[in-house]
Enzyme design. Sequence first.
Site, PDB file in Angstrom:
ATOM      1  N   ALA A 140     -50.098  54.884  27.446  1.00  0.00           N
ATOM      2  CA  ALA A 140     -49.293  54.440  26.326  1.00  0.00           C
ATOM      3  C   ALA A 140     -47.796  54.589  26.579  1.00  0.00           C
ATOM      4  O   ALA A 140     -47.382  54.942  27.663  1.00  0.00           O
ATOM      5  CB  ALA A 140     -49.716  55.195  25.072  1.00  0.00           C
ATOM      6  N   CYS A 141     -47.007  54.332  25.555  1.00  0.00           N
ATOM      7  CA  CYS A 141     -45.540  54.303  25.478  1.00  0.00           C
ATOM      8  C   CYS A 141     -45.088  52.866  25.265  1.00  0.00           C
ATOM      9  O   CYS A 141     -45.636  51.945  25.878  1.00  0.00           O
ATOM     10  CB  CYS A 141     -44.810  54.863  26.693  1.00  0.00           C
ATOM     11  SG  CYS A 141     -44.905  56.658  26.866  1.00  0.00           S
ATOM     12  N   THR A 142     -44.098  52.696  24.412  1.00  0.00           N
ATOM     13  CA  THR A 142     -43.537  51.382  24.128  1.00  0.00           C
ATOM     14  C   THR A 142     -42.029  51.513  24.028  1.00  0.00           C
ATOM     15  O   THR A 142     -41.519  52.512  23.522  1.00  0.00           O
ATOM     16  CB  THR A 142     -44.083  50.809  22.809  1.00  0.00           C
ATOM     17  OG1 THR A 142     -45.513  50.808  22.841  1.00  0.00           O
ATOM     18  CG2 THR A 142     -43.584  49.400  22.557  1.00  0.00           C
TER      19      THR A 142
END
Length: 351
Positions: free
Chosen positions: A25-27
């Site tokens: 994840a991570c954005t």
Amino acid sequence: MIACARILLSATLVLALLAQTTAEACTRLVFHGAGGQVITARSMDWKTDVRTNLWILPRGIARTGEAGPNSVKWTAKYGSVVATGYDISTTDGVNEAGLNANLLWLVESEYPKPDQNRPGLTIAAWAQYVLDNFATVAEAVAALEKEPFIIVTDAVPGEQRLATLHLSMSDATGDSAIVEYIKGKQVIHHGRQYQVMTNSPIYDEQLALNTYWKQIGGTTFLPGTNRAADRFARASFYVNAIPKDENPNRAIASVFSVIRNVSVPYGITTPDQPNISSTRWRTVVDHARKIYFFESALTPNTFWVDLKAMDFSAETGKVKKLDLGAEQDHTYSGDATAQFKDAPPFKFLGI
């Protein structure tokens, strides 16, 4: 009939790419607002406590690439505020010129093989190198294109796997760049249009996936899972759908809404996809006002630090730390600039 065939072909491509997509994840996203306003937001998603703290780092600090005897060396031209990972790396931050840098996971990353004739840079200091040396994305890209170092990676603390990351940058003009290492080669996507970055697949394939969802139309349907490709599609739609409010506080509220929309609920687990990770914290950078907002998943408040109120000078500026506590559970509210405390500098993980 031809139109139906094209849609079917596009859907097949999407499914094929999704099958290759891991769920790390991570954005990160960049909002272009009214009157040239630029706001960058990112989420930090990780399966365990990343032990993040905030640091003030003044100009004039001499650094080494921490990659052995042949390490790149530099002295910080710009002061910065950064969020660390394990207090051994810079994972996110903004410098006094308004340049923002972020590191996100990319499992497909393959860095160049070690070369005794080229200086090395630990991956832990990759973002800090950018923050220390450049005022704009264009400056950073011009320098990085010359490949002044080789990225040297190491194991993630407490794990057996190597850190595989890609770098994003944005600045007060709205310029943006994504830097990846694919099959040992540096690949840079540079331009205002590169507003969103998540994780796998590689950026070219993320753009292909997003083209498909643009054909569908965000008001008709948006993918809703925690997959990186789905978060990319939602962020891309919403960052350009939210109003361009001239009130900067309302613009910040809109951007926070988008980065929360693409966050992973705290504590969620997916047994058949063990790499899906809860969102631990979020940051938002107001490039014009030079304010760095921070929001932990485990505290009730969003707080901020004001870079304009910090002493970044090489002569009188001091390294300072804001202790966020285990799991970033210390509660701060409002302007926390004055709550940083003098501290010895953290050491970047290296050889």
